[in-house]
Enzyme design. Sequence first.
Site, PDB file in Angstrom:
ATOM      1  N   CYS A   1       7.522  12.756   2.076  1.00 25.49           N
ATOM      2  CA  CYS A   1       7.390  11.704   1.292  1.00 25.49           C
ATOM      3  C   CYS A   1       6.670  10.705   1.868  1.00 25.49           C
ATOM      4  CB  CYS A   1       8.598  11.101   0.944  1.00 25.49           C
ATOM      5  SG  CYS A   1       8.873   9.500  -0.220  1.00 25.49           S
TER       6      CYS A   1
ATOM      7  N   CYS B  11       8.518  11.408  -3.016  1.00 28.74           N
ATOM      8  CA  CYS B  11       9.410  12.369  -3.223  1.00 28.74           C
ATOM      9  C   CYS B  11      10.117  11.952  -4.544  1.00 28.74           C
ATOM     10  CB  CYS B  11      10.589  12.523  -2.131  1.00 28.74           C
ATOM     11  SG  CYS B  11      11.631  11.078  -2.107  1.00 28.74           S
TER      12      CYS B  11
ATOM     13  N   CYS C 228      12.317   8.670  -4.532  1.00 33.60           N
ATOM     14  CA  CYS C 228      11.333   7.414  -4.157  1.00 33.60           C
ATOM     15  C   CYS C 228      10.673   7.387  -5.787  1.00 33.60           C
ATOM     16  CB  CYS C 228      10.517   7.477  -3.165  1.00 33.60           C
ATOM     17  SG  CYS C 228      11.186   7.349  -1.786  1.00 33.60           S
TER      18      CYS C 228
ATOM     19  N   HIS D  10       2.112   3.708   0.868  1.00 36.70           N
ATOM     20  CA  HIS D  10       3.232   3.565   1.216  1.00 36.70           C
ATOM     21  C   HIS D  10       3.751   1.924   1.529  1.00 36.70           C
ATOM     22  CE1 HIS D  10       6.217   3.833   4.888  1.00 36.70           C
ATOM     23  NE2 HIS D  10       6.031   2.747   5.096  1.00 36.70           N
ATOM     24  N   GLU D  11       2.676   0.950   1.860  1.00 35.08           N
ATOM     25  CA  GLU D  11       2.882  -0.282   1.743  1.00 35.08           C
ATOM     26  C   GLU D  11       3.151  -0.929   0.297  1.00 35.08           C
ATOM     27  OE1 GLU D  11       3.585  -1.510   4.451  1.00 35.08           O
ATOM     28  OE2 GLU D  11       3.017  -0.443   5.739  1.00 35.08           O
TER      29      GLU D  11
ATOM     30  N   HIS E  69      12.181   2.828   3.718  1.00 37.55           N
ATOM     31  CA  HIS E  69      11.884   4.037   4.225  1.00 37.55           C
ATOM     32  C   HIS E  69      12.543   5.476   3.949  1.00 37.55           C
ATOM     33  CE1 HIS E  69       9.315   1.754   7.529  1.00 37.55           C
ATOM     34  NE2 HIS E  69       8.771   2.078   6.539  1.00 37.55           N
ATOM     35  N   CYS E  70      11.971   6.518   3.826  1.00 38.61           N
ATOM     36  CA  CYS E  70      12.633   7.502   3.063  1.00 38.61           C
ATOM     37  C   CYS E  70      12.628   8.823   4.488  1.00 38.61           C
ATOM     38  CB  CYS E  70      11.868   8.066   2.062  1.00 38.61           C
ATOM     39  SG  CYS E  70      12.188   9.926   1.361  1.00 38.61           S
TER      40      CYS E  70
ATOM     41  N   HIS F 155       6.719  -0.370  -0.871  1.00 38.93           N
ATOM     42  CA  HIS F 155       7.740  -1.527  -0.122  1.00 38.93           C
ATOM     43  C   HIS F 155       7.617  -2.567  -1.273  1.00 38.93           C
ATOM     44  CE1 HIS F 155       8.827   0.283   3.637  1.00 38.93           C
ATOM     45  NE2 HIS F 155       7.616   0.297   3.997  1.00 38.93           N
TER      46      HIS F 155
END
Length: 184
Positions: A146, A165, A168, A130-131, A140-141, A134
């Site tokens: 996701c 997803c 992304c 996640h990080e 953010h999704c 970025h």
Amino acid sequence: MAYIDIVPVGEVEETVLLFLQQSIFQTFNIQTRIRNRHFDPSLTYDPARDQYNSSGLLLDLINDIPPETLKVLGVTELDLFIPIFTFLFGEAQLNGIGALVSTHRLHNQFYGISEDKRLLESRLLKESIHELGHTFGLIHCFTLTCVMKSSTYVEEIDQKSIHFCRSCEQEVLHWRNGKNSSSR
Ligand SMILES: [Zn+2]
Ligand SMILES: [Zn+2]
């Protein structure tokens, strides 16, 4: 050769770092390596909160980046905060180079439940992807599964998958192919 560097900030279990090194390579298909470097987290310690300033650590982390480093992921056991939040699972520079994740609140033990190493690793991997996402320009999704969905509580981390997803994933591919048209 470009690398995603995994850098322990303070003491971090070797097996956890090796797990991340392998799993992050599988996700991004970019070479990963563990890079050890000295940190003095005490400079970011806030005694009133008994926590460490995440932004301060992130700045320190990106202070001396080797030329072959594409992205850097700091991993720490320390409890992180930024002034507007009680705590953070992690922080990253949008479209930048640096990301930081904390295992502190990912341990079952933190919530008084018996420890589960596999669950800890799964949570840590999700937050790491996640990080790092970025840093590849992803915001953010809203897709429930996701990995770019934002999580405030561990339960929310457990609900999402370790995968991007389709939309992304496409953005990460575009970034890697140098077609990144900044953020959405
Ligand atoms: Zn986020
Ligand atoms: Zn998504």
